[in-house]
Design a protein around this motif. Structure first.
Motif, PDB file in Angstrom:
ATOM      1  N   GLY A 116       0.836  -1.195   0.000  1.00 10.16           N
ATOM      2  CA  GLY A 116       0.000   0.000   0.000  1.00 10.16           C
ATOM      3  C   GLY A 116       0.869   1.242   0.000  1.00 10.16           C
ATOM      4  N   PHE A 117       0.216   2.379   0.160  1.00  7.85           N
ATOM      5  CA  PHE A 117       0.910   3.659   0.137  1.00  7.85           C
ATOM      6  C   PHE A 117       0.492   4.490   1.333  1.00  7.85           C
ATOM      7  N   GLY A 118       1.436   5.240   1.850  1.00  8.73           N
ATOM      8  CA  GLY A 118       1.158   6.150   2.944  1.00  8.73           C
ATOM      9  C   GLY A 118       0.452   7.396   2.435  1.00  8.73           C
ATOM     10  N   ALA A 119       0.148   8.268   3.378  1.00 14.52           N
ATOM     11  CA  ALA A 119      -0.524   9.525   3.043  1.00 14.52           C
ATOM     12  C   ALA A 119       0.335  10.339   2.081  1.00 14.52           C
ATOM     13  N   PRO A 120      -0.303  11.048   1.176  1.00 14.25           N
ATOM     14  CA  PRO A 120       0.465  11.865   0.227  1.00 14.25           C
ATOM     15  C   PRO A 120       1.231  12.979   0.948  1.00 14.25           C
ATOM     16  N   ARG A 121       2.406  13.297   0.422  1.00  9.28           N
ATOM     17  CA  ARG A 121       3.230  14.392   0.940  1.00  9.28           C
ATOM     18  C   ARG A 121       3.516  15.359  -0.193  1.00  9.28           C
ATOM     19  N   ALA A 122       3.288  16.621   0.043  1.00  7.67           N
ATOM     20  CA  ALA A 122       3.628  17.654  -0.934  1.00  7.67           C
ATOM     21  C   ALA A 122       5.097  18.008  -0.751  1.00  7.67           C
ATOM     22  N   VAL A 123       5.846  18.008  -1.847  1.00  3.11           N
ATOM     23  CA  VAL A 123       7.284  18.267  -1.781  1.00  3.11           C
ATOM     24  C   VAL A 123       7.713  19.174  -2.926  1.00  3.11           C
ATOM     25  N   ASP A 124       8.799  19.862  -2.687  1.00  2.00           N
ATOM     26  CA  ASP A 124       9.434  20.649  -3.740  1.00  2.00           C
ATOM     27  C   ASP A 124      10.676  19.898  -4.181  1.00  2.00           C
ATOM     28  N   LEU A 125      10.794  19.698  -5.485  1.00  2.00           N
ATOM     29  CA  LEU A 125      11.924  18.968  -6.044  1.00  2.00           C
ATOM     30  C   LEU A 125      12.812  19.932  -6.821  1.00  2.00           C
ATOM     31  N   LYS A 126      14.103  19.832  -6.597  1.00  2.00           N
ATOM     32  CA  LYS A 126      15.077  20.684  -7.283  1.00  2.00           C
ATOM     33  C   LYS A 126      14.893  20.575  -8.797  1.00  2.00           C
ATOM     34  N   GLY A 127      14.777  21.739  -9.447  1.00  2.00           N
ATOM     35  CA  GLY A 127      14.671  21.777 -10.898  1.00  2.00           C
ATOM     36  C   GLY A 127      13.274  21.524 -11.437  1.00  2.00           C
ATOM     37  N   VAL A 128      12.294  21.279 -10.551  1.00  2.00           N
ATOM     38  CA  VAL A 128      10.913  21.037 -10.974  1.00  2.00           C
ATOM     39  C   VAL A 128      10.092  22.233 -10.487  1.00  2.00           C
ATOM     40  N   PRO A 129       9.450  22.963 -11.405  1.00  2.00           N
ATOM     41  CA  PRO A 129       8.820  24.228 -11.026  1.00  2.00           C
ATOM     42  C   PRO A 129       7.602  24.113 -10.092  1.00  2.00           C
ATOM     43  N   GLU A 130       6.874  23.031 -10.144  1.00  4.00           N
ATOM     44  CA  GLU A 130       5.652  22.918  -9.349  1.00  4.00           C
ATOM     45  C   GLU A 130       5.851  21.961  -8.181  1.00  4.00           C
ATOM     46  N   THR A 131       5.066  22.170  -7.122  1.00  6.23           N
ATOM     47  CA  THR A 131       5.064  21.240  -5.997  1.00  6.23           C
ATOM     48  C   THR A 131       4.578  19.886  -6.489  1.00  6.23           C
ATOM     49  N   GLN A 132       5.236  18.823  -6.034  1.00  6.65           N
ATOM     50  CA  GLN A 132       4.892  17.455  -6.430  1.00  6.65           C
ATOM     51  C   GLN A 132       4.352  16.694  -5.224  1.00  6.65           C
ATOM     52  N   THR A 133       3.734  15.562  -5.480  1.00  4.50           N
ATOM     53  CA  THR A 133       3.226  14.701  -4.429  1.00  4.50           C
ATOM     54  C   THR A 133       3.975  13.378  -4.474  1.00  4.50           C
ATOM     55  N   VAL A 134       4.411  12.912  -3.310  1.00  8.53           N
ATOM     56  CA  VAL A 134       5.060  11.603  -3.206  1.00  8.53           C
ATOM     57  C   VAL A 134       4.329  10.782  -2.149  1.00  8.53           C
ATOM     58  N   HIS A 135       4.526   9.476  -2.217  1.00  4.86           N
ATOM     59  CA  HIS A 135       3.921   8.534  -1.273  1.00  4.86           C
ATOM     60  C   HIS A 135       4.989   7.549  -0.825  1.00  4.86           C
ATOM     61  N   ALA A 136       4.994   7.225   0.460  1.00  2.00           N
ATOM     62  CA  ALA A 136       5.858   6.156   0.944  1.00  2.00           C
ATOM     63  C   ALA A 136       5.148   4.824   0.700  1.00  2.00           C
ATOM     64  N   VAL A 137       5.903   3.844   0.253  1.00  2.26           N
ATOM     65  CA  VAL A 137       5.353   2.506   0.044  1.00  2.26           C
ATOM     66  C   VAL A 137       5.294   1.825   1.401  1.00  2.26           C
ATOM     67  N   GLU A 138       4.139   1.226   1.691  1.00  2.00           N
ATOM     68  CA  GLU A 138       3.966   0.488   2.940  1.00  2.00           C
ATOM     69  C   GLU A 138       4.118  -1.000   2.644  1.00  2.00           C
ATOM     70  N   PHE A 139       5.021  -1.629   3.366  1.00  2.00           N
ATOM     71  CA  PHE A 139       5.281  -3.052   3.177  1.00  2.00           C
ATOM     72  C   PHE A 139       5.743  -3.629   4.498  1.00  2.00           C
ATOM     73  N   SER A 140       5.735  -4.941   4.595  1.00  2.76           N
ATOM     74  CA  SER A 140       6.192  -5.606   5.809  1.00  2.76           C
ATOM     75  C   SER A 140       7.693  -5.540   5.888  1.00  2.76           C
ATOM     76  N   ASP A 141       8.174  -4.874   6.904  1.00  3.73           N
ATOM     77  CA  ASP A 141       9.614  -4.759   7.122  1.00  3.73           C
ATOM     78  C   ASP A 141      10.021  -5.907   8.055  1.00  3.73           C
ATOM     79  N   VAL A 142      11.035  -6.652   7.660  1.00  2.00           N
ATOM     80  CA  VAL A 142      11.433  -7.832   8.422  1.00  2.00           C
ATOM     81  C   VAL A 142      12.464  -7.525   9.494  1.00  2.00           C
ATOM     82  N   ARG A 143      12.765  -6.280   9.746  1.00  3.02           N
ATOM     83  CA  ARG A 143      13.766  -5.922  10.761  1.00  3.02           C
ATOM     84  C   ARG A 143      13.339  -6.410  12.114  1.00  3.02           C
TER      85      ARG A 143
END
Length: 143
Positions: A116-143
């Motif tokens: 699945g995916f976590g909540a969207p995050r608005a981010v500014d990326l170097k060299g990209v003029p508009e704010t972008q949205t990223v999501h963290a991937v949710e998965f079973s971490d075996v740590r």
């Protein structure tokens, strides 16, 4: 050098298992392309889980991963273009052990059964003029 060699073998094995190909690598960083966005995310998850289980002999090192979907220009064995830069910028935002994906990749995948995916995050990326949205991937971490 032994740790880097083990890391590279781990990456290349999982990339091949998920039908991707390594475009290039420098040190511990890789540019990888996949024919399908869900396969790219599944490969990232497999690598993170292997590193978490220390099955790759990672000595506890946590890697940052990012993915984006789009087009590129091929010149020789290399890929170029805005979407290639976007993938690199998304990866730069990730924390160790985290997989971040662009909103475009998230939309291209739709609903997946095994992650699945976590909540969207608005981010500014170097060299990209508009704010972008990223999501963290949710998965079973075996740590």
């Amino acid at each position: 050098m032994k740790l880097l060699d083990r890391h590279e073998q781990l990456i290349r094995r999982h990339v091949a298992d998920h039908r991707g190909f390594v475009v290039k690598n420098q040190g511990d960083g890789f540019m990888i392309a996949f024919p399908d966005p869900a396969g790219a995310v599944r490969c990232c998850i497999a690598v993170q889980q292997a590193l978490g289980a220390d099955g790759g002999g990672s000595d506890g090192i946590r890697v940052r991963m990012g993915a984006h979907v789009g087009t590129s220009v091929r010149r020789g064995d290399d890929l170029f273009g805005l979407d290639v830069a976007m993938a690199a910028r998304v990866a730069d935002l990730a924390n160790g052990g985290e997989i971040l994906v662009s909103d475009a990749l998230r939309l291209a995948i739709g609903d997946a059964d095994d992650f699945g995916f976590g909540a969207p995050r608005a981010v500014d990326l170097k060299g990209v003029p508009e704010t972008q949205t990223v999501h963290a991937v949710e998965f079973s971490d075996v740590r």
